[in-house]
Design a protein around this motif. Structure first.
Motif, PDB file in Angstrom:
ATOM      1  N   ALA A 172       0.826  -1.208   0.000  1.00 19.09           N
ATOM      2  CA  ALA A 172       0.000   0.000   0.000  1.00 19.09           C
ATOM      3  C   ALA A 172       0.862   1.261   0.000  1.00 19.09           C
ATOM      4  N   ASP A 173       1.919   1.270   0.801  1.00 12.82           N
ATOM      5  CA  ASP A 173       2.798   2.440   0.867  1.00 12.82           C
ATOM      6  C   ASP A 173       3.554   2.646  -0.440  1.00 12.82           C
ATOM      7  N   ALA A 174       4.013   1.546  -1.048  1.00 10.55           N
ATOM      8  CA  ALA A 174       4.719   1.645  -2.326  1.00 10.55           C
ATOM      9  C   ALA A 174       3.801   2.221  -3.403  1.00 10.55           C
ATOM     10  N   GLU A 175       2.581   1.722  -3.456  1.00  4.40           N
ATOM     11  CA  GLU A 175       1.646   2.197  -4.478  1.00  4.40           C
ATOM     12  C   GLU A 175       1.237   3.641  -4.216  1.00  4.40           C
ATOM     13  N   SER A 176       1.105   4.021  -2.958  1.00  8.08           N
ATOM     14  CA  SER A 176       0.766   5.407  -2.629  1.00  8.08           C
ATOM     15  C   SER A 176       1.868   6.365  -3.066  1.00  8.08           C
ATOM     16  N   ALA A 177       3.118   5.868  -3.066  1.00  6.54           N
ATOM     17  CA  ALA A 177       4.249   6.699  -3.498  1.00  6.54           C
ATOM     18  C   ALA A 177       4.379   6.755  -5.013  1.00  6.54           C
ATOM     19  N   GLY A 178       3.562   5.987  -5.731  1.00  9.35           N
ATOM     20  CA  GLY A 178       3.595   6.027  -7.193  1.00  9.35           C
ATOM     21  C   GLY A 178       4.350   4.884  -7.839  1.00  9.35           C
ATOM     22  N   LEU A 179       4.659   3.830  -7.068  1.00  7.71           N
ATOM     23  CA  LEU A 179       5.379   2.681  -7.607  1.00  7.71           C
ATOM     24  C   LEU A 179       4.406   1.540  -7.926  1.00  7.71           C
ATOM     25  N   ASP A 180       4.735   0.755  -8.923  1.00  9.46           N
ATOM     26  CA  ASP A 180       3.981  -0.457  -9.254  1.00  9.46           C
ATOM     27  C   ASP A 180       4.692  -1.664  -8.634  1.00  9.46           C
ATOM     28  N   VAL A 181       4.017  -2.412  -7.784  1.00 10.14           N
ATOM     29  CA  VAL A 181       4.591  -3.616  -7.191  1.00 10.14           C
ATOM     30  C   VAL A 181       4.462  -4.750  -8.203  1.00 10.14           C
ATOM     31  N   VAL A 182       5.602  -5.315  -8.614  1.00  7.57           N
ATOM     32  CA  VAL A 182       5.608  -6.340  -9.650  1.00  7.57           C
ATOM     33  C   VAL A 182       5.918  -7.726  -9.101  1.00  7.57           C
ATOM     34  N   ASP A 183       6.361  -7.810  -7.831  1.00  4.76           N
ATOM     35  CA  ASP A 183       6.645  -9.118  -7.232  1.00  4.76           C
ATOM     36  C   ASP A 183       6.531  -8.986  -5.718  1.00  4.76           C
ATOM     37  N   LEU A 184       5.892  -9.969  -5.090  1.00  2.00           N
ATOM     38  CA  LEU A 184       5.772 -10.007  -3.633  1.00  2.00           C
ATOM     39  C   LEU A 184       5.766 -11.466  -3.198  1.00  2.00           C
ATOM     40  N   ARG A 185       6.697 -11.825  -2.308  1.00  2.00           N
ATOM     41  CA  ARG A 185       6.783 -13.180  -1.786  1.00  2.00           C
ATOM     42  C   ARG A 185       7.043 -13.092  -0.289  1.00  2.00           C
ATOM     43  N   GLN A 186       6.562 -14.072   0.469  1.00  3.02           N
ATOM     44  CA  GLN A 186       6.790 -14.068   1.914  1.00  3.02           C
ATOM     45  C   GLN A 186       6.928 -15.487   2.438  1.00  3.02           C
ATOM     46  N   GLU A 187       7.768 -15.632   3.474  1.00  2.33           N
ATOM     47  CA  GLU A 187       8.021 -16.952   4.058  1.00  2.33           C
ATOM     48  C   GLU A 187       8.288 -16.826   5.553  1.00  2.33           C
ATOM     49  N   ALA A 188       7.909 -17.870   6.310  1.00  4.87           N
ATOM     50  CA  ALA A 188       8.296 -18.027   7.709  1.00  4.87           C
ATOM     51  C   ALA A 188       9.430 -19.047   7.759  1.00  4.87           C
ATOM     52  N   LEU A 189      10.500 -18.719   8.471  1.00  2.00           N
ATOM     53  CA  LEU A 189      11.745 -19.485   8.415  1.00  2.00           C
ATOM     54  C   LEU A 189      12.157 -19.935   9.822  1.00  2.00           C
ATOM     55  N   ARG A 190      12.385 -21.224   9.974  1.00  2.16           N
ATOM     56  CA  ARG A 190      12.706 -21.790  11.281  1.00  2.16           C
ATOM     57  C   ARG A 190      14.095 -21.355  11.751  1.00  2.16           C
ATOM     58  N   MET A 191      14.172 -20.934  13.008  1.00  3.19           N
ATOM     59  CA  MET A 191      15.430 -20.596  13.659  1.00  3.19           C
ATOM     60  C   MET A 191      15.618 -21.498  14.876  1.00  3.19           C
ATOM     61  N   GLU A 192      16.857 -21.866  15.166  1.00  8.09           N
ATOM     62  CA  GLU A 192      17.177 -22.627  16.371  1.00  8.09           C
ATOM     63  C   GLU A 192      18.366 -21.977  17.081  1.00  8.09           C
ATOM     64  N   PHE A 193      18.202 -21.721  18.366  1.00  9.47           N
ATOM     65  CA  PHE A 193      19.291 -21.219  19.207  1.00  9.47           C
ATOM     66  C   PHE A 193      19.755 -22.362  20.107  1.00  9.47           C
ATOM     67  N   HIS A 194      21.058 -22.696  20.030  1.00  5.28           N
ATOM     68  CA  HIS A 194      21.571 -23.869  20.725  1.00  5.28           C
ATOM     69  C   HIS A 194      22.184 -23.546  22.082  1.00  5.28           C
ATOM     70  N   ASP A 195      22.516 -22.299  22.351  1.00  8.48           N
ATOM     71  CA  ASP A 195      22.995 -21.941  23.695  1.00  8.48           C
ATOM     72  C   ASP A 195      22.668 -20.479  23.971  1.00  8.48           C
ATOM     73  N   ILE A 196      22.782 -20.092  25.228  1.00  8.86           N
ATOM     74  CA  ILE A 196      22.369 -18.748  25.645  1.00  8.86           C
ATOM     75  C   ILE A 196      23.329 -17.677  25.134  1.00  8.86           C
ATOM     76  N   ALA A 197      24.582 -18.047  24.836  1.00  7.41           N
ATOM     77  CA  ALA A 197      25.516 -17.080  24.246  1.00  7.41           C
ATOM     78  C   ALA A 197      24.996 -16.616  22.891  1.00  7.41           C
ATOM     79  N   ALA A 198      24.466 -17.542  22.098  1.00  7.11           N
ATOM     80  CA  ALA A 198      23.913 -17.185  20.792  1.00  7.11           C
ATOM     81  C   ALA A 198      22.726 -16.246  20.944  1.00  7.11           C
ATOM     82  N   VAL A 199      21.882 -16.498  21.950  1.00  6.81           N
ATOM     83  CA  VAL A 199      20.735 -15.618  22.199  1.00  6.81           C
ATOM     84  C   VAL A 199      21.208 -14.215  22.563  1.00  6.81           C
ATOM     85  N   VAL A 200      22.154 -14.124  23.464  1.00 11.10           N
ATOM     86  CA  VAL A 200      22.653 -12.819  23.915  1.00 11.10           C
ATOM     87  C   VAL A 200      23.260 -12.043  22.755  1.00 11.10           C
ATOM     88  N   HIS A 201      24.106 -12.689  21.982  1.00 10.80           N
ATOM     89  CA  HIS A 201      24.722 -11.986  20.848  1.00 10.80           C
ATOM     90  C   HIS A 201      23.669 -11.563  19.823  1.00 10.80           C
TER      91      HIS A 201
END
Length: 250
Positions: A172-201
């Protein structure tokens, strides 16, 4: 020092500049979007005459292109990333400019035939339209609404999902600015955190997941999450990404 404290200290010590995520190898994983943003970026850049990368981070993704256009520019708002971006993009003789995420772009109107952005904090659709040439293209991989909310909610309690990051709003914002949307794709992607150091970083590096995150402020919840992972294995969350391509009308 306990295992928890040692891991937290390790996560706090890792530098957060740039968008190099190689430190997470073996400690966290994330599925990649099927469309392959880096490949699409390389294809578009090889055909462009003048291109702009908005909010380039440390320039790591842009620096991966095998062929650069004759004129290449990038913007970034965070000074430590600016230093990295100028170094990474020097082989392309790119112009790297400090620009706040919400400010106007310091380039003439109709200057670029290609504008790109990977994970923009804010998208100024009006400015993208202004700096694009007629028939010029904007290509972006963006973070969708509710991305990694499982981690957000674990630490902060249930939080509302902000619709401003919805692909529907982006279109909606792109079209309001005068642009034509020619492609739109979306995905949900699995993440895994194996230790708390990874979470903190991760939370220090991707600051919008838990706004204002510090270890001291969330130590008790981090300890609970550490115990959870010790008993049940990796913490699973889902990142949301969408690809949007828009074109300025001739």
């Amino acid at each position: 020092m306990s295992t928890f404290e040692a891991l937290v200290a390790e996560g706090e010590a890792v530098p957060t500049e740039g968008w190099d995520f190689s430190w997470f190898d073996g400690r966290a994983t994330e599925q990649r979007p099927s469309w392959g943003y880096a490949r699409l970026l390389a294809e578009r850049m090889s055909k462009a005459e003048a291109a702009l990368d908005i909010q380039t981070g440390g320039g790591e993704v842009l620096a991966s292109i095998p062929v650069a256009p004759p004129a290449l520019a990038a913007t970034e708002s965070w000074p430590p990333n600016l230093v990295r971006a100028r170094r990474n993009l020097a082989p392309f003789d790119a112009q790297v400019v400090e620009v706040s995420d919400s400010d106007d772009l310091p380039f003439p109107s109709g200057h670029f035939d290609l504008v790109v952005s990977r994970h923009p904090v804010r998208t100024r659709w009006d400015e993208i339209h202004r700096v694009l040439r007629p028939d010029g293209t904007y290509l972006s991989q963006a973070v969708g609404a509710g991305s990694v909310r499982e981690l957000t909610d674990f630490l902060m309690g249930p939080q509302p999902v902000h619709p401003s990051r919805s692909p529907i709003v982006a279109v909606a914002d792109a079209e309001s600015a005068g642009l034509d949307v020619v492609d739109l794709r979306q995905e949900a992607l699995r993440m895994e955190f194996h230790d708390i150091a990874a979470v903190v970083h991760f939370l220090r590096k991707v600051i919008w997941i838990v706004p204002g995150f510090t270890v001291d402020a969330y130590r008790d919840r981090l300890a609970e999450l550490h115990d959870f992972m010790q008993r049940h294995g990796p913490f699973v969350a889902y990142s949301h990404r969408f690809l949007i391509e828009a074109r300025k009308k001739a």
